[in-house]
Design a protein around this motif. Structure first.
Motif, mmCIF file in Angstrom:
data_model
loop_
_atom_site.group_PDB
_atom_site.id
_atom_site.type_symbol
_atom_site.label_atom_id
_atom_site.label_comp_id
_atom_site.label_asym_id
_atom_site.label_seq_id
_atom_site.Cartn_x
_atom_site.Cartn_y
_atom_site.Cartn_z
ATOM 1 N N GLU A 57 0.840 -1.190 0.000
ATOM 2 C CA GLU A 57 0.000 0.000 0.000
ATOM 3 C C GLU A 57 0.879 1.246 0.000
ATOM 4 N N PRO A 58 0.376 2.340 -0.565
ATOM 5 C CA PRO A 58 1.174 3.574 -0.590
ATOM 6 C C PRO A 58 1.364 4.146 0.815
ATOM 7 N N ILE A 59 2.492 4.777 1.005
ATOM 8 C CA ILE A 59 2.825 5.444 2.267
ATOM 9 C C ILE A 59 3.138 6.902 1.962
ATOM 10 N N HIS A 60 2.502 7.803 2.702
ATOM 11 C CA HIS A 60 2.729 9.236 2.532
ATOM 12 C C HIS A 60 3.799 9.698 3.513
ATOM 13 N N LEU A 61 4.836 10.339 2.989
ATOM 14 C CA LEU A 61 5.893 10.917 3.803
ATOM 15 C C LEU A 61 5.758 12.434 3.782
ATOM 16 N N TYR A 62 5.747 13.052 4.953
ATOM 17 C CA TYR A 62 5.638 14.501 5.075
ATOM 18 C C TYR A 62 6.955 15.020 5.667
ATOM 19 N N LYS A 97 4.896 3.849 -4.654
ATOM 20 C CA LYS A 97 4.328 3.506 -3.347
ATOM 21 C C LYS A 97 4.760 4.477 -2.243
ATOM 22 N N ILE A 98 5.720 5.347 -2.545
ATOM 23 C CA ILE A 98 6.106 6.408 -1.603
ATOM 24 C C ILE A 98 5.686 7.740 -2.198
ATOM 25 N N ILE A 99 4.814 8.441 -1.476
ATOM 26 C CA ILE A 99 4.325 9.748 -1.912
ATOM 27 C C ILE A 99 4.931 10.791 -0.978
ATOM 28 N N LEU A 100 5.803 11.623 -1.522
ATOM 29 C CA LEU A 100 6.578 12.564 -0.711
ATOM 30 C C LEU A 100 5.946 13.953 -0.752
ATOM 31 N N HIS A 101 5.685 14.509 0.427
ATOM 32 C CA HIS A 101 5.175 15.878 0.570
ATOM 33 C C HIS A 101 6.228 16.703 1.300
ATOM 34 N N LYS A 102 6.580 17.848 0.736
ATOM 35 C CA LYS A 102 7.556 18.733 1.368
ATOM 36 C C LYS A 102 6.829 19.961 1.909
ATOM 37 N N VAL A 103 7.001 20.205 3.191
ATOM 38 C CA VAL A 103 6.229 21.241 3.871
ATOM 39 C C VAL A 103 7.184 22.189 4.584
ATOM 40 N N SER A 109 1.268 29.228 10.916
ATOM 41 C CA SER A 109 0.588 28.746 9.718
ATOM 42 C C SER A 109 -0.093 27.418 10.010
ATOM 43 N N GLU A 110 -0.966 26.994 9.086
ATOM 44 C CA GLU A 110 -1.610 25.692 9.230
ATOM 45 C C GLU A 110 -0.578 24.565 9.146
ATOM 46 N N ALA A 111 0.478 24.785 8.362
ATOM 47 C CA ALA A 111 1.529 23.778 8.259
ATOM 48 C C ALA A 111 2.222 23.575 9.601
ATOM 49 N N GLU A 112 2.429 24.655 10.353
ATOM 50 C CA GLU A 112 3.036 24.522 11.673
ATOM 51 C C GLU A 112 2.099 23.790 12.619
ATOM 52 N N ASP A 113 0.802 24.055 12.520
ATOM 53 C CA ASP A 113 -0.172 23.322 13.342
ATOM 54 C C ASP A 113 -0.149 21.829 13.009
ATOM 55 N N GLU A 114 0.029 21.514 11.715
ATOM 56 C CA GLU A 114 0.085 20.118 11.312
ATOM 57 C C GLU A 114 1.337 19.434 11.862
ATOM 58 N N ALA A 115 2.462 20.144 11.843
ATOM 59 C CA ALA A 115 3.696 19.592 12.411
ATOM 60 C C ALA A 115 3.538 19.338 13.903
ATOM 61 N N LEU A 134 12.786 20.160 11.384
ATOM 62 C CA LEU A 134 13.507 19.298 10.458
ATOM 63 C C LEU A 134 13.178 17.853 10.851
ATOM 64 N N GLY A 135 11.976 17.439 10.482
ATOM 65 C CA GLY A 135 11.494 16.125 10.888
ATOM 66 C C GLY A 135 10.670 15.469 9.800
ATOM 67 N N LEU A 136 10.227 14.262 10.076
ATOM 68 C CA LEU A 136 9.483 13.481 9.095
ATOM 69 C C LEU A 136 8.292 12.812 9.766
ATOM 70 N N ALA A 137 7.145 12.937 9.144
ATOM 71 C CA ALA A 137 5.932 12.235 9.576
ATOM 72 C C ALA A 137 5.484 11.333 8.435
ATOM 73 N N ALA A 138 4.928 10.185 8.784
ATOM 74 C CA ALA A 138 4.503 9.222 7.769
ATOM 75 C C ALA A 138 3.156 8.638 8.145
ATOM 76 N N ARG A 139 2.378 8.310 7.115
ATOM 77 C CA ARG A 139 1.044 7.742 7.340
ATOM 78 C C ARG A 139 0.794 6.686 6.269
ATOM 79 N N ASN A 140 0.249 5.533 6.684
ATOM 80 C CA ASN A 140 -0.072 4.482 5.720
ATOM 81 C C ASN A 140 -1.551 4.521 5.361
ATOM 82 N N ALA A 141 -1.998 3.549 4.590
ATOM 83 C CA ALA A 141 -3.380 3.527 4.109
ATOM 84 C C ALA A 141 -4.386 3.280 5.228
#
Length: 608
Positions: A57-62, A97-103, A109-115, A134-141
């Motif tokens: 399954e795809p995994i999203h990397l933020y 299968k790896i979907i990379l989002h750069k934030v 900002s909303e991005a800071e709230d998400e972090a 300078l970190g990484l969050a990941a979420r699977n299906a």
């Protein structure tokens, strides 16, 4: 006129060819990469590529990186680019299968709230106190989430392992199942010597909180089928049937973590005297490994201080292994600072046997002592009085890998219907030569806080255990991902210049400090020479000496500045040469080389 038109046409055609080649490169060669670094720091290991190929399954990397807020922070930005490049490599190798989002989590900002919601850590850097992410969050299906709170540049060599571990945990979210076989009272119980109830070992409590733990005794005849990691603590008197089950589990690719001991002195009955040793010789001998259960390692450099009736004494059998005695290239022992234990045994191997990677070792100031004599020696001073340094480092814990043979030529009676696996090419075993390090007294202190027991670790024994189980609990591909090199390479010539100049600087500084101390002593003596009015009185000779010193002090400080200035000049001169070679000389040599090739080509064509 015709020549001018031809020149313009040639320039336009050359420009068109350039754009066509760039377009073809982006379309056809966009995924092509060539890593020319010495340690292949921009390439993924085979273990990581296997993990990516196994994704269902795809995994999203933020990737959260404060790009704007980190302006001017060159070192941090370089490391962020290193992380970004590696994440791009993950994305390109994962077949979608790896979907990379750069934030960029800008302040408020909303991005800071998400972090913040992901639980990432914001470092406060700089005079303005800006929050740097300078970190990484990941979420699977299945909406399971994992994070790396902050990428520590000091842990760069384990960057790939941490990212691969995060992806693997999301691709296989089933909890790790650990089977523990031991006859020790790891869950607590009544102490036969004191009659009091002893609590469970904190190390085992941690395992129960982190993993699915099933505890069996040595009377077991087989292992649970769903066992990800097999943990043995002080195995002894194991039946042939159970040994066969352990052997076949390992031959089938199972992961084994075994704590052995020539003398488990945390056993309440150990105070009665006599060695209390582990026994796993049948399996170890088949793998070309020997654990000497008859000898205890003494270490004069690593011995811990203990309190006795006579005062504080160093115990050569109680060892405190610091960072210099731990393998900082392995994920199990990386970042650990201190592991305490007692009566360690040591491991040796036959030449040409299985893969061998020592994790813990004694210092060179060590020696071996008969385990039976050690067990009855109550006075720590007696251990020191008979100590003879062997100038040998003994391996106290080791990781085994590679090819190994079974300890059995046929299945024992009762297991005859099972098909024997005679060997394995994927041995995964960690052996530790002490069991006392898992007991509370060597690594954790407990206190009662309003009816609740609070455990405070003073050593990394618990971290060592959980790191080992965590590492072995991953896939074979993940275990194969070890530490890698760093992308930043030192300027060795510049470093040599710096060391040389700083040595001269320190020599001058020491001279100045010595003269300052002498002058302060002279001034202290002069303090007592006062007139009746209380003012300081100096005669002409003293005044002249003081002025001469002040002048000499100014000259020495000037010399110090000159040394530092000369250092900067040497480095600037080297930098100028490097710039000249890279910017001017290299292109000129390339043009001359191409001109020579073109000329030779024309001559060859004329000859034909």
């Amino acid at each position: 006129m015709l020549n001018k038109f031809s020149s313009w046409l040639a320039a336009i055609l050359l420009l068109l060819v350039f754009f066509v080649l760039v377009l073809l490169n982006n379309q056809l060669l966009g995924s092509a990469r060539l890593d020319l670094t010495e340690n292949q720091v921009y390439s993924l290991s085979e273990g990581t590529e296997q993990i990516l190929q196994d994704l269902d399954e795809p995994i999203h990397l933020y990737f959260f990186y404060s790009d704007k807020a980190s302006k001017g922070m060159t070192s941090l930005r370089n490391y962020a680019n290193r992380v970004d490049s590696l994440l791009e490599e993950y994305r390109s190798k994962a077949n979608g299968k790896i979907i990379l989002h750069k934030v960029d989590p800008e302040p408020f900002s909303e991005a800071e709230d998400e972090a913040t919601r992901f639980g990432l850590t914001a470092a406060t850097i700089g005079a303005a106190g800006d929050a740097i992410y300078l970190g990484l969050a990941a979420r699977n299906a299945f909406d399971d989430e994992k994070t790396i709170a902050f990428f520590d540049p000091q842990q760069e060599s384990f960057l790939e392992y941490e990212i691969s571990k995060l992806i693997y945990q999301l691709s296989d979210p089933e909890p790790v199942r650990v089977t523990l076989i031991t006859d020790l009272a790891v869950q607590g119980g009544q102490n036969p010597m004191t009659g009091r109830f002893d609590p469970a070992w904190t190390s085992v409590d941690q395992l129960q909180q982190l993993y699915q733990l099933e505890i069996l005794g040595s009377d077991a005849t087989s292992l649970p089928e769903q066992t990800d990691v097999l943990l043995l603590i002080h195995p002894s008197n194991l039946s042939e049937t159970l040994l066969y089950s352990i052997d076949q589990y390992v031959m089938g690719g199972g992961k084994l973590l075994a704590f052995l001991d020539p003398h488990h002195e945390s056993d309440p009955m150990a105070a009665m005297g006599g060695a209390n040793s582990s026994d796993l010789d049948k399996l170890l001998s088949a793998w070309g490994i020997k654990f000497d259960a008859r000898q205890v390692v003494l270490d004069a450099a690593s011995g811990l201080d203990i309190r006795t009736q006579a005062g504080v004494t160093r115990h050569l059998g109680f060892l405190g292994l610091d960072a210099a005695q731990l393998d900082n290239t392995d994920v199990v022992t990386r970042g650990l600072e201190l592991i305490n234990g007692a009566s360690f045994g040591h491991f040796t191997r036959d030449e040409g046997s299985v893969g061998w990677q020592p994790l813990l070792h004694s210092s060179a100031n060590s020696a071996l002592m008969d385990g039976g004599r050690y067990a009855v020696t109550r006075d720590a001073k007696q251990l020191a009085s008979g100590f003879v340094d062997s100038q040998t480092r003994h391996v106290l814990a080791v990781r085994l890998s590679g090819t190994a043979r079974s300890a059995f030529s046929e299945a024992p009676q009762g297991n005859a219907n099972e098909q024997l696996m005679a060997s394995t090419d994927a041995l995964n075993v960690i052996l530790v030569g002490d069991t006392d390090l898992l007991t509370d007294r060597f690594w954790v202190s407990q206190a009662n806080f309003f009816g609740q027991t609070i455990a405070t670790p003073f050593a990394n024994n618990g971290d060592f255990l959980t790191n080992a189980v965590d590492n072995l609990g991953g896939s074979t591909a993940l275990i194969s991902v070890r530490s890698r090199g760093t992308f930043s390479r030192p300027f060795e010539v510049v470093d040599e210049l710096t060391v040389k100049a700083e040595q001269a600087f320190r020599d001058q500084e020491q001279l100045l400090q010595q003269q300052l101390q002498e002058t302060e002593q002279q001034l202290a003596q002069l303090q007592g020479q006062r007139s009746e009015g209380g003012a300081l009185v100096l005669n002409a000779q003293q005044q002249q000496a003081l002025e001469e010193f002040m002048q000499k002090k100014i000259e020495i400080r000037k010399a110090l500045r000159e040394v530092r200035h000369q250092l900067d000049k040497d480095i600037e001169r080297l930098g100028s040469w490097l710039k000249f070679v890279n910017i001017a000389l290299a292109p000129v040599l390339l043009v001359l080389l191409l001109g020579l090739v073109a000329r030779l080509s024309r001559k060859t064509a004329e000859v034909k």
